[in-house]
Design a protein around this motif. Structure first.
Motif, short mmCIF file in Angstrom:
data_model
loop_
_atom_site.label_atom_id
_atom_site.label_comp_id
_atom_site.label_asym_id
_atom_site.label_seq_id
_atom_site.Cartn_x
_atom_site.Cartn_y
_atom_site.Cartn_z
N ILE A 166 -48.01 -116.07 -43.90
CA ILE A 166 -48.55 -117.38 -43.34
C ILE A 166 -47.43 -116.91 -41.96
O ILE A 166 -46.34 -116.08 -42.27
CB ILE A 166 -47.93 -118.22 -43.85
N CYS A 167 -48.03 -117.62 -41.22
CA CYS A 167 -46.35 -116.91 -39.43
C CYS A 167 -45.79 -117.48 -39.52
O CYS A 167 -45.58 -118.58 -39.61
CB CYS A 167 -47.62 -116.86 -38.70
N ASN A 168 -44.23 -117.07 -39.02
CA ASN A 168 -43.47 -117.87 -39.00
C ASN A 168 -42.47 -117.44 -38.16
O ASN A 168 -42.98 -115.74 -37.61
CB ASN A 168 -42.53 -118.36 -40.29
N ASP A 184 -55.50 -114.09 -35.25
CA ASP A 184 -55.14 -114.90 -35.41
C ASP A 184 -56.25 -116.77 -36.11
O ASP A 184 -57.11 -116.87 -35.39
CB ASP A 184 -54.37 -115.77 -34.17
N ILE A 185 -55.57 -117.37 -37.13
CA ILE A 185 -56.07 -118.27 -37.50
C ILE A 185 -55.48 -118.89 -38.07
O ILE A 185 -54.64 -119.74 -38.54
CB ILE A 185 -57.07 -117.80 -38.96
N LEU A 232 -52.74 -118.39 -39.63
CA LEU A 232 -52.84 -116.89 -40.67
C LEU A 232 -52.79 -115.69 -39.31
O LEU A 232 -53.29 -116.19 -38.81
CB LEU A 232 -53.79 -117.41 -41.40
N GLU A 233 -52.75 -114.60 -40.21
CA GLU A 233 -53.00 -113.69 -39.39
C GLU A 233 -53.92 -112.72 -40.59
O GLU A 233 -53.48 -112.35 -41.76
CB GLU A 233 -51.60 -112.77 -38.60
N LEU A 234 -54.37 -111.63 -39.26
CA LEU A 234 -55.48 -110.68 -40.40
C LEU A 234 -55.12 -109.53 -39.23
O LEU A 234 -55.45 -109.57 -38.18
CB LEU A 234 -57.03 -111.36 -40.84
N ILE A 235 -54.08 -108.50 -39.88
CA ILE A 235 -53.91 -107.30 -39.14
C ILE A 235 -54.93 -106.25 -39.91
O ILE A 235 -54.86 -105.45 -40.43
CB ILE A 235 -52.32 -107.24 -39.37
N LEU A 284 -59.90 -119.22 -34.19
CA LEU A 284 -59.44 -118.41 -34.25
C LEU A 284 -59.25 -117.47 -32.53
O LEU A 284 -59.60 -117.95 -31.82
CB LEU A 284 -61.19 -117.32 -34.34
N ASN A 285 -58.47 -116.57 -32.84
CA ASN A 285 -58.44 -115.79 -30.91
C ASN A 285 -57.78 -114.40 -32.09
O ASN A 285 -57.04 -113.71 -32.56
CB ASN A 285 -56.40 -117.09 -31.21
#
Length: 502
Positions: free
Chosen positions: A20-22, A42-43, A99-102, A187-188
């Motif tokens: 989770i992004c922080n 980016d979700i 959230l992120e998917l890389i 979504l981005n």
């Protein structure tokens, strides 16, 4: 890792699951390296609405189907007021959960995002004292090709029951609902530019830095020095322009008469002066638009335009050119764009198109000798058009076309029409032979529908096998003497009946 999930927030050391992004994760060196090299999805999970169960779900899992990378949202923050089966995943709008998917941008762009709503469902094993296993009851998916890179977009997706024996009864539960369950996400998709685009932008930024430095250190100080005398400049220009304008008006009839009298000789001079003037105006315009004031003007009137922002920059062609969404071979070229949007598919339309190309190339003969100077700009355009038309059948024709336009007095060679004849005439001749042997007419040509005719090499076997049948059919169509006499008797009887009736 997600085949037997424990449904806990994944560890930050995992390579396949983004945390989770922080602030600590985003500013880490490892995260920065991934952002530079790979694509990032980016979700922002906003809410779940109208779920068929009042129990709170354990969370939502997002998975990129092509790469297998996943991320986990955790449980919702609160229920919606007035709706016990809807849940928010942030207590306030400012606390939206990121959230992120890389993964590599090329793989993410061609992937689908799978969304799974996970519940803690009691099973038969739980009744025996075994630990309760979480189960995915609802799911949906969306193609990431629907996204525009570096532009966030919100989606409301309908959830459907997961097709597994453990939750087969949930289908009936969902079917009885008045409103289907939905998940709302933002979504981005982000990713790096192509290396070629990055190189061009680098040199363009160096050019703008040079313009800004010159403006700050040379132009602005010089402007401050000449600023006191600027009000006098228009007066001096006006006084000096009076004799120039008067002389031009008096001499212009003589200049026009000489130009018309010696038109073939003066035309190249006029064209040269016009080209020099147009080139000077163009270079000066580019220089002025490169300054800070010019860039602000472009930004206000062109870049912020709705067409540029909503159509041009978000079109599939622009996205594939700017970003690494596929191999370099997938970048649209001028020839591929001409083949898709300009060149016709119908065979007879291609003939008219080829004749038009040759006609434009031969217009230089309207001005003997002088017209050859216009072949230079037209030569690459004609070569690209011929590549789009006939590169598959006659790959060397583009070189002939280029030489024919660049060399003097060779425009009479119809390159495009030759390409059409090379591609289609063998099939036409073979078709005409078959129609002649079968006794048909030109009007029966299947070519009139516009479909291309296969080459004789492709039709050799069929022609050999059908030759005997064609001759036999032509013989059968000729009436025998007995049939001719019967036809004559019928005609006589018919004429006699007509005379009796009259």
């Amino acid at each position: 890792q997600m085949t037997n999930p424990q449904l806990q927030a994944p560890s930050q050391t995992s390579n396949s699951v983004a945390p989770i992004c922080n602030s600590s994760n985003t500013n880490s060196n490892n995260g920065t390296h991934h952002h530079r090299r790979d694509g990032v999805l980016d979700i922002v999970l906003l809410d779940l609405s109208d779920l068929p169960y009042k129990e709170s779900p354990l969370g939502v899992r997002f998975t990129a189907t092509s790469t297998g990378t996943s991320c986990w949202s955790g449980p919702p923050k609160q229920r919606r007021i007035g709706n016990t089966s809807s849940f928010r995943f942030a207590a306030q709008s400012k606390e939206e959960q990121g959230l992120e998917l890389i993964s590599p941008l090329q793989e993410l762009f061609h992937s689908k995002l799978k969304v799974e709503v996970v519940y803690d469902v009691p099973t038969a094993a739980a009744a025996q004292g075994t630990k309760i296993q979480p189960v995915t009851l609802l799911e949906t998916e969306i193609s990431l090709r629907n996204l525009c890179i570096h532009r966030a977009k919100e989606f409301t997706l309908k959830l459907k029951p997961k097709g597994s024996p453990n939750n087969a009864s949930s289908s009936a539960v969902v079917a009885e609902l008045e409103r289907p369950p939905t998940v709302r996400v933002r979504l981005n998709l982000q990713g790096p530019l192509r290396s070629q685009v990055q190189t061009l932008l680098h040199y363009f930024q160096l050019y703008l830095q040079l313009i800004d430095t010159t403006q700050d250190q040379v132009v602005d100080p010089l402007y401050q020095k000449v600023k006191p005398i600027l009000p006098v400049v228009p007066v001096g220009i006006g006084i000096g322009a009076v004799p120039v304008v008067t002389t031009t008006v008096v001499v212009s009839p003589l200049i026009i008469g000489i130009s018309l009298l010696f038109f073939p000789i003066t035309l190249p001079l006029v064209v040269l002066i016009a080209c020099l003037f147009g080139g000077g105006v163009g270079c000066l315009s580019i220089l002025l638009l490169s300054t800070r004031q010019g860039r602000n003007l472009i930004d206000q009137n062109i870049v912020q335009n709705g067409f540029v922002q909503n159509h041009l920059l978000t079109s599939p062609v622009t996205q594939s050119v700017l970003y690494q969404t596929g191999d370099d071979d997938a970048i649209p070229t001028p020839v591929s764009l001409l083949r898709c949007y300009v060149v016709p598919e119908d065979m007879w339309y291609r003939l008219f198109f080829s004749l038009s190309i040759d006609l434009v190339g031969s217009l230089s003969y309207l001005l003997p000798v002088v017209g050859e100077s216009f072949d230079g700009p037209w030569a690459p355009i004609q070569s690209m058009l011929i590549m789009a038309l006939y590169n598959s059948s006659t790959p060397n024709l583009k070189y002939v076309s280029l030489a024919e336009e660049l060399l003097p007095f060779t425009d009479v060679l119809p390159s495009a029409t030759i390409g059409w004849a090379t591609e289609n005439m063998p099939g036409l001749i073979e078709e005409w032979k078959e129609l002649y042997q079968s006794g048909g007419g030109i009007g029966e040509l299947s070519m009139m529908s516009g479909k291309s005719i296969p080459k004789p090499s492709d039709r050799a076997d069929d022609s050999q096998s059908n030759m005997g049948g064609t001759v036999e059919r032509s013989r059968k169509t000729q009436p025998t003497p007995e049939q001719k006499r019967a036809i004559l008797r019928d005609m006589q009887n018919y004429s006699e009946r007509l005379s009796v009736n009259s």
